[in-house]
Structures are given as structure tokens and as C-alpha cells.
Design a protein around this motif. Sequence first.
Motif: not given
Length: 167
Positions: A141-158
Motif C-alpha cells: 500500500v506504500v511505494e518508495v521513491e529514491y531521491r536524496t533520501v527515500p520518500t514514500f507515498r500511497l499506492t492506492v487511493e485512501r
Amino acid sequence: MTLSEEAQDRLADVVELQPTKNSELQDRWEMDSGSEVHQYLENELGDYYFRDDNSLIRATAEAADLVDVEPGLVSDPDDDGAPSKIRVPELQAQIVAVLAGPDDKSESVVSVLHKLRDEYDADPEAEDVRSGLQSLRRKGVVEVEYRTVPTFRLTVERDDLEVAVSD
């Protein structure tokens, strides 16, 4: 195989937390090491758990039938996407409530920590937030995106995700 009361309780934890890792069970069971968790799983629950392709611990169907606990996640078997229902500890439920949505810019652990403090008047440790985000990532339900530090967002609408708080 007859299970002791302790083994049944711990099997219920596996069902509830799946997919999970030794370290998550180590915290729940207040054990000293991941090796101790592995030994317990092998010796006491060997017939009721398995490791998936990512080495995550999952309960067998028989285990889920044996204990009276809702599974940690429920997915539509015809859909390879995110689960429709998850059962998680309170902190993880709060993370889902404040985390950036699937169309929003992903955010850092510190950003999520500040949102939790503002929204819930709580003060969790950054490591607990990081661990919660990673557990939610394992649940899909969460995905990670690697930028300067790992960042996160939901993969599904709340609104498309039912979140229940486990005991």
C-alpha cells in the motif's frame, strides 16, 4: 500437531502481521534476536508458515483457519494491485491517514513524522515511522521513491483502502 496457547497466540500474530519479517515478530514477541524468532517458527510453527519469494513470512491457509484472527491484508484474488483491506498497528493506520496519496509528491520519513505530530499530537520515534512505512510497503500500500533520501507515498487511493487497527 497440537499447539500450546502461546504458539496459537504467536501464530495469530503471523496471520495478522503477514507479510512480515523476523524483526517485526521479534519486537512483537519481545525476543532477543531474529535467530530466536527463526528457531521458534521452525520448532513450533513449522507446519503453519512459509517464506514467500521475497523471504517474507506468511501464514498458510490452514494457519488462518486455525486462529480466530483477521488476516493482515485482504486482496482481490483477481487483481494484482494493492490490497483492499489491511489490519495494522495504530501507528501504521495513522501513517496511512497522513501519507501523500498516489498522485502526490512522495515525502520523507521526517515529513511523515511531522504530519503525525501535527495530526495526532503523538511523538513517535523516526525509526518507528520508518519501520511502519517499510511494513506498509511490504503490504503493497506504500511505494518508495529514491531521491536524496527515500520518500514514500500511497499506492492506492485512501478511499479504496479499508484500514483496521490491530490490538
